[in-house]
Each structure stands twice: as structure tokens, then as C-alpha cells.
Scaffold this motif. Structure first.
Motif, PDB file in Angstrom:
ATOM      1  N   SER A 256      54.241 -25.441  43.577  1.00  0.00           N
ATOM      2  CA  SER A 256      55.036 -24.433  42.867  1.00  0.00           C
ATOM      3  C   SER A 256      54.376 -23.968  41.576  1.00  0.00           C
ATOM      4  O   SER A 256      54.698 -22.888  41.075  1.00  0.00           O
ATOM      5  CB  SER A 256      56.435 -24.980  42.560  1.00  0.00           C
ATOM      6  N   VAL A 257      53.446 -24.771  41.015  1.00  0.00           N
ATOM      7  CA  VAL A 257      52.794 -24.369  39.771  1.00  0.00           C
ATOM      8  C   VAL A 257      51.332 -23.985  39.989  1.00  0.00           C
ATOM      9  O   VAL A 257      50.544 -23.972  39.043  1.00  0.00           O
ATOM     10  CB  VAL A 257      52.910 -25.473  38.692  1.00  0.00           C
TER      11      VAL A 257
ATOM     12  N   GLY B 168      64.157 -14.100  35.698  1.00  0.00           N
ATOM     13  CA  GLY B 168      64.272 -13.202  36.834  1.00  0.00           C
ATOM     14  C   GLY B 168      63.189 -12.154  36.918  1.00  0.00           C
ATOM     15  O   GLY B 168      63.450 -11.002  37.267  1.00  0.00           O
ATOM     16  N   ALA B 169      61.969 -12.482  36.593  1.00  0.00           N
ATOM     17  CA  ALA B 169      60.892 -11.499  36.611  1.00  0.00           C
ATOM     18  C   ALA B 169      60.573 -11.050  38.022  1.00  0.00           C
ATOM     19  O   ALA B 169      60.473 -11.850  38.937  1.00  0.00           O
ATOM     20  CB  ALA B 169      59.649 -12.096  35.972  1.00  0.00           C
ATOM     21  N   LYS B 170      60.421  -9.780  38.207  1.00  0.00           N
ATOM     22  CA  LYS B 170      60.027  -9.217  39.494  1.00  0.00           C
ATOM     23  C   LYS B 170      58.576  -8.763  39.429  1.00  0.00           C
ATOM     24  O   LYS B 170      58.008  -8.622  38.352  1.00  0.00           O
ATOM     25  CB  LYS B 170      60.933  -8.034  39.859  1.00  0.00           C
ATOM     26  N   ALA B 171      58.002  -8.531  40.584  1.00  0.00           N
ATOM     27  CA  ALA B 171      56.607  -8.100  40.646  1.00  0.00           C
ATOM     28  C   ALA B 171      56.410  -6.862  39.797  1.00  0.00           C
ATOM     29  O   ALA B 171      57.165  -5.894  39.893  1.00  0.00           O
ATOM     30  CB  ALA B 171      56.224  -7.805  42.092  1.00  0.00           C
ATOM     31  N   GLY B 172      55.379  -6.900  38.966  1.00  0.00           N
ATOM     32  CA  GLY B 172      55.039  -5.744  38.149  1.00  0.00           C
ATOM     33  C   GLY B 172      55.792  -5.668  36.842  1.00  0.00           C
ATOM     34  O   GLY B 172      55.544  -4.785  36.045  1.00  0.00           O
ATOM     35  N   SER B 173      56.770  -6.579  36.614  1.00  0.00           N
ATOM     36  CA  SER B 173      57.533  -6.494  35.378  1.00  0.00           C
ATOM     37  C   SER B 173      56.746  -7.095  34.228  1.00  0.00           C
ATOM     38  O   SER B 173      55.868  -7.924  34.410  1.00  0.00           O
ATOM     39  CB  SER B 173      58.864  -7.253  35.537  1.00  0.00           C
TER      40      SER B 173
ATOM     41  N   ASP C 119      51.451 -14.300  42.160  1.00  0.00           N
ATOM     42  CA  ASP C 119      52.055 -13.513  43.224  1.00  0.00           C
ATOM     43  C   ASP C 119      53.543 -13.297  42.976  1.00  0.00           C
ATOM     44  O   ASP C 119      54.071 -12.204  43.198  1.00  0.00           O
ATOM     45  CB  ASP C 119      51.827 -14.210  44.568  1.00  0.00           C
ATOM     46  N   GLN C 120      54.221 -14.359  42.504  1.00  0.00           N
ATOM     47  CA  GLN C 120      55.649 -14.269  42.233  1.00  0.00           C
ATOM     48  C   GLN C 120      55.956 -13.308  41.096  1.00  0.00           C
ATOM     49  O   GLN C 120      56.949 -12.585  41.132  1.00  0.00           O
ATOM     50  CB  GLN C 120      56.212 -15.642  41.876  1.00  0.00           C
TER      51      GLN C 120
ATOM     52  N   THR D 239      63.870 -31.780  28.827  1.00  0.00           N
ATOM     53  CA  THR D 239      64.173 -32.085  30.227  1.00  0.00           C
ATOM     54  C   THR D 239      64.902 -30.960  30.949  1.00  0.00           C
ATOM     55  O   THR D 239      65.004 -30.985  32.171  1.00  0.00           O
ATOM     56  CB  THR D 239      64.998 -33.381  30.322  1.00  0.00           C
ATOM     57  N   THR D 240      65.394 -29.953  30.210  1.00  0.00           N
ATOM     58  CA  THR D 240      66.011 -28.813  30.882  1.00  0.00           C
ATOM     59  C   THR D 240      64.977 -27.964  31.614  1.00  0.00           C
ATOM     60  O   THR D 240      65.328 -27.120  32.436  1.00  0.00           O
ATOM     61  CB  THR D 240      66.760 -27.914  29.880  1.00  0.00           C
ATOM     62  N   PHE D 241      63.686 -28.188  31.327  1.00  0.00           N
ATOM     63  CA  PHE D 241      62.622 -27.437  31.987  1.00  0.00           C
ATOM     64  C   PHE D 241      62.702 -27.534  33.510  1.00  0.00           C
ATOM     65  O   PHE D 241      62.485 -26.558  34.216  1.00  0.00           O
ATOM     66  CB  PHE D 241      61.262 -27.964  31.521  1.00  0.00           C
ATOM     67  N   PHE D 242      63.009 -28.711  34.023  1.00  0.00           N
ATOM     68  CA  PHE D 242      62.947 -28.926  35.463  1.00  0.00           C
ATOM     69  C   PHE D 242      63.956 -28.065  36.210  1.00  0.00           C
ATOM     70  O   PHE D 242      63.657 -27.538  37.283  1.00  0.00           O
ATOM     71  CB  PHE D 242      63.144 -30.407  35.772  1.00  0.00           C
ATOM     72  N   ASP D 243      65.139 -27.900  35.633  1.00  0.00           N
ATOM     73  CA  ASP D 243      66.156 -27.071  36.284  1.00  0.00           C
ATOM     74  C   ASP D 243      65.979 -25.596  35.941  1.00  0.00           C
ATOM     75  O   ASP D 243      65.951 -24.731  36.818  1.00  0.00           O
ATOM     76  CB  ASP D 243      67.549 -27.538  35.873  1.00  0.00           C
ATOM     77  N   GLN D 244      65.796 -25.292  34.659  1.00  0.00           N
ATOM     78  CA  GLN D 244      65.821 -23.905  34.215  1.00  0.00           C
ATOM     79  C   GLN D 244      64.549 -23.125  34.529  1.00  0.00           C
ATOM     80  O   GLN D 244      64.593 -21.921  34.755  1.00  0.00           O
ATOM     81  CB  GLN D 244      66.107 -23.851  32.714  1.00  0.00           C
ATOM     82  N   VAL D 245      63.398 -23.802  34.520  1.00  0.00           N
ATOM     83  CA  VAL D 245      62.135 -23.105  34.766  1.00  0.00           C
ATOM     84  C   VAL D 245      61.546 -23.471  36.121  1.00  0.00           C
ATOM     85  O   VAL D 245      61.346 -22.607  36.975  1.00  0.00           O
ATOM     86  CB  VAL D 245      61.108 -23.405  33.644  1.00  0.00           C
ATOM     87  N   LEU D 246      61.285 -24.749  36.334  1.00  0.00           N
ATOM     88  CA  LEU D 246      60.597 -25.152  37.555  1.00  0.00           C
ATOM     89  C   LEU D 246      61.388 -24.794  38.807  1.00  0.00           C
ATOM     90  O   LEU D 246      60.831 -24.267  39.771  1.00  0.00           O
ATOM     91  CB  LEU D 246      60.318 -26.659  37.530  1.00  0.00           C
ATOM     92  N   GLN D 247      62.681 -25.046  38.800  1.00  0.00           N
ATOM     93  CA  GLN D 247      63.488 -24.762  39.978  1.00  0.00           C
ATOM     94  C   GLN D 247      63.980 -23.313  40.011  1.00  0.00           C
ATOM     95  O   GLN D 247      63.755 -22.605  40.993  1.00  0.00           O
ATOM     96  CB  GLN D 247      64.677 -25.716  40.035  1.00  0.00           C
ATOM     97  N   GLN D 248      64.647 -22.881  38.940  1.00  0.00           N
ATOM     98  CA  GLN D 248      65.294 -21.581  38.964  1.00  0.00           C
ATOM     99  C   GLN D 248      64.313 -20.417  38.893  1.00  0.00           C
ATOM    100  O   GLN D 248      64.518 -19.391  39.554  1.00  0.00           O
ATOM    101  CB  GLN D 248      66.305 -21.482  37.812  1.00  0.00           C
ATOM    102  N   GLN D 249      63.246 -20.531  38.098  1.00  0.00           N
ATOM    103  CA  GLN D 249      62.346 -19.405  37.906  1.00  0.00           C
ATOM    104  C   GLN D 249      61.116 -19.465  38.803  1.00  0.00           C
ATOM    105  O   GLN D 249      60.586 -18.427  39.188  1.00  0.00           O
ATOM    106  CB  GLN D 249      61.915 -19.324  36.435  1.00  0.00           C
ATOM    107  N   LEU D 250      60.658 -20.678  39.116  1.00  0.00           N
ATOM    108  CA  LEU D 250      59.445 -20.805  39.926  1.00  0.00           C
ATOM    109  C   LEU D 250      59.725 -21.215  41.360  1.00  0.00           C
ATOM    110  O   LEU D 250      58.798 -21.278  42.172  1.00  0.00           O
ATOM    111  CB  LEU D 250      58.494 -21.825  39.287  1.00  0.00           C
ATOM    112  N   GLY D 251      60.984 -21.479  41.675  1.00  0.00           N
ATOM    113  CA  GLY D 251      61.319 -21.877  43.033  1.00  0.00           C
ATOM    114  C   GLY D 251      60.771 -23.232  43.410  1.00  0.00           C
ATOM    115  O   GLY D 251      60.531 -23.526  44.589  1.00  0.00           O
TER     116      GLY D 251
END
Length: 316
Positions: A265-266, A37-42, A273-274, A166-178
């Protein structure tokens, strides 16, 4: 993506390590935590950029003088390591249709068949397949050192292996990187990593001298791997199992769109920017979202190693 139920799957190069423990990436034991859940500037934003330095890329040396050339003393021990039998039931294309694990086997088989013909035909070079495509949970030992699931999918040249949790696709690519969801997202990633293997076989990794920046060799290497992924995608329905039976019957327009969305997305600019709220091309290691999409499409539309020569391109 539709697999041929009559095709036979070869699981000889696909392994699963189950749950590992401890360790970090590389010989120095560096641990790279997955930010959430990183926000800009964090401060977490910077960690995400660091994670993505290795995501969708190879585990390679980051010292001076470029990346290592292929090692003639190949370490094949990873193929013989303990296996969880995760893929024991993957026997046919029908299994690939109903099980995501078996679909991964079918994609590896398709990539091996495609490059086994394309590399000798287009580069007059002898092909050798990846030694292992290994899934794991938590952590895994590789020829590049101990890797955690927090790194993301990567290719390791010393043992010519592709590794992914394989959890990368859901936990990082989708949830964190949109990034996108969809059944062709993982095949695009696997095709990108297999592209790094082709670069290793061809000696392209030895051309990398500059590690960061919009025109850097590192960016050219990554964009070329995207282009190689496009080459396979163009020809995936023409690949066969060991008996000459087609492996993949159909790729849809939606499959292609999923690959393009994953490449977007990558992109370095999108990630920056994200996570930080600003774009700094001087820190790019993979290329912009636009570049990654465009070079995937170059491979998809042109289908040749020559068209994918990012190192000779005057404009990326």
C-alpha cells in the motif's frame, strides 16, 4: 499475533506526549497537511506524495552530500521528557493481548531483544536500542525539529527515536491509501522504523547520496529497512523478555499477509497512480509496491543482514 501472558514488559523506552500543538516538520517549520479524498490529477495528490516521502521512514537531512552519519553526542533528553502515563498499566504479555498500547510495548521489547542478538552476531557490532519510542497527538518536539501528526511514523537519528501518532494507521494508511487493517500492520511499521535505527547504528545512512529515482540510494535505504522488518518477523517468536521468557508465542500466516499488504500500500508506484493517475519512477523515494513486498520477503525468508544488502544489489 499472540503474546505470552507470562512475559514481563519493559516500558522504560516507550513514552507518550499526549496532545501537542502547532509546528511543522524539520528545523524550517514546514507544515505538511494531510490531504483527504484526493482524486487523480488533483492538487491534493501531490501533497499525499509529499507526506509519504516521510511516512514509514526516518527524519533525516535532505541536503547535498548524503544523510548524516550517527552522532556520537547522542541527545537522550527525549527519554526524560514529560510522559502521559499512557503505558503505565502495561506490565505483562496478558496486557499486550488485551490492549493495543501494551502490544506496542511488547513489539518494542521484541525488536530490542532480536537486534540485541542479531547485530553483534551477524555484523560484529555493538548494539544499542532506540532511546525512545514516543507516541503523540497533534505535534511533538524531536531532535529533527517539531513534527506534526500529519507526517506519519518516522525515525529521527539525532536522538535515536521512533515517533508516531497512532491515528495514522486508520486515518491515512487505511482510509486514504487503502492499506490493510489488522493487528500486525503496526508491528510491521515499527519494525521498518527500527530497521532505520539499525542502519543508523551501522552507519548505512552515510551511504545515501541520491534522493530520488528507482535505483537511488534513498530507495535502497527504504527497501533495506523493509528487509530488516522481515528479518525480525521471521524471528519474532524467538525473542524473550529480560528474564528469558518468550514474548511472542505465535505469528500466523494472516499476520505475514498483513505486513505484505501494508508494504504494497505504500509503494511509490501505487501511491502515484492513486493520487495523480500516472507513475513516474524518477520521483520514487521508497520503491515500488512489488519491490517493497519482495524485500520484506527476502528478510523473512533469508533472515540475514547479508541478504538485505540492497546497496550491493544489481537489481532492486
Amino acid at each position: 499475533m499472540r503474546f505470552n501472558p507470562k512475559a514481563r514488559l519493559d516500558t522504560s523506552r516507550v513514552r507518550d506526549s499526549g496532545r501537542g500543538s502547532g509546528g511543522g516538520m524539520g528545523g524550517g517549520g514546514m507544515r505538511i497537511p494531510i490531504p483527504g479524498g484526493a482524486k487523480a490529477g488533483s492538487s491534493l495528490g501531490g501533497l499525499l506524495v509529499l507526506v509519504l516521502f516521510l511516512v514509514l521512514t526516518q527524519c533525516v537531512g535532505g541536503g547535498q552530500g548524503g544523510l548524516p552519519l550517527p552522532d556520537t553526542s547522542l541527545d537522550t533528553s527525549r527519554v526524560a521528557e514529560a510522559d502521559s502515563d499512557r503505558y503505565a498499566n502495561c506490565q505483562t504479555g496478558a496486557d499486550a493481548e488485551s490492549d493495543v498500547d501494551c502490544a506496542r510495548v511488547a513489539v518494542e521489547n521484541s525488536l530490542t531483544d532480536y537486534w540485541g542478538e542479531a547485530l553483534p552476531a551477524q555484523a560484529d557490532m555493538q548494539f544499542r536500542p532506540v532511546q525512545v519510542m514516543r507516541t503523540f497527538g497533534g505535534a511533538v518536539g524531536t531532535g529533527c525539529g517539531q513534527a506534526t501528526s500529519q507526517v506519519g511514523p518516522f525515525y529521527c537519528p539525532p536522538d535515536e527515536g521512533i515517533y508516531l501518532d497512532t491515528t495514522f494507521f486508520d486515518q491515512v494508511l487505511q482510509q486514504q491509501l487503502g492499506g490493510p487493517a489488522g493487528e500486525f500492520v503496526e508491528p510491521y511499521v515499527l519494525a521498518h522504523e527500527y530497521g532505520h535505527h539499525i542502519q543508523n547504528v551501522m552507519g548505512t545512512m552515510g551511504q545515501v547520496r541520491t534522493q530520488r529515482g528507482p535505483e537511488s540510494d534513498a530507495v535502497r535505504l527504504e527497501l533495506q529497512a523493509d528487509c530488516y522488518a522481515g528479518m525480525w518477523t521471521r524471528n519474532a517468536t524467538g525473542t524473550d523478555d529480560q528474564s528469558g521468557v518468550p514474548l511472542i508465542l505465535e505469528l500466523s500466516e494472516e499476520d505475514i499477509n498483513q505486513a505484505i499488504a501494508a508494504a504494497k500500500s505504500v509503494g511509490d508506484d501505487r501511491i502515484q497512480d492513486q493520487t495523480t493517475g500516472r507513475v513516474n519512477p524518477a520521483e520514487w523515494t521508497h520503491g515500488s509496491a512489488e519491490q517493497r513486498q519482495r524485500w520484506f520477503m527476502v528478510g523473512y525468508q533469508e533472515g540475514s543482514l547479508q541478504a538485505c544488502d540492497t546497496f550491493s544489489a544489481s537489481q532492486l
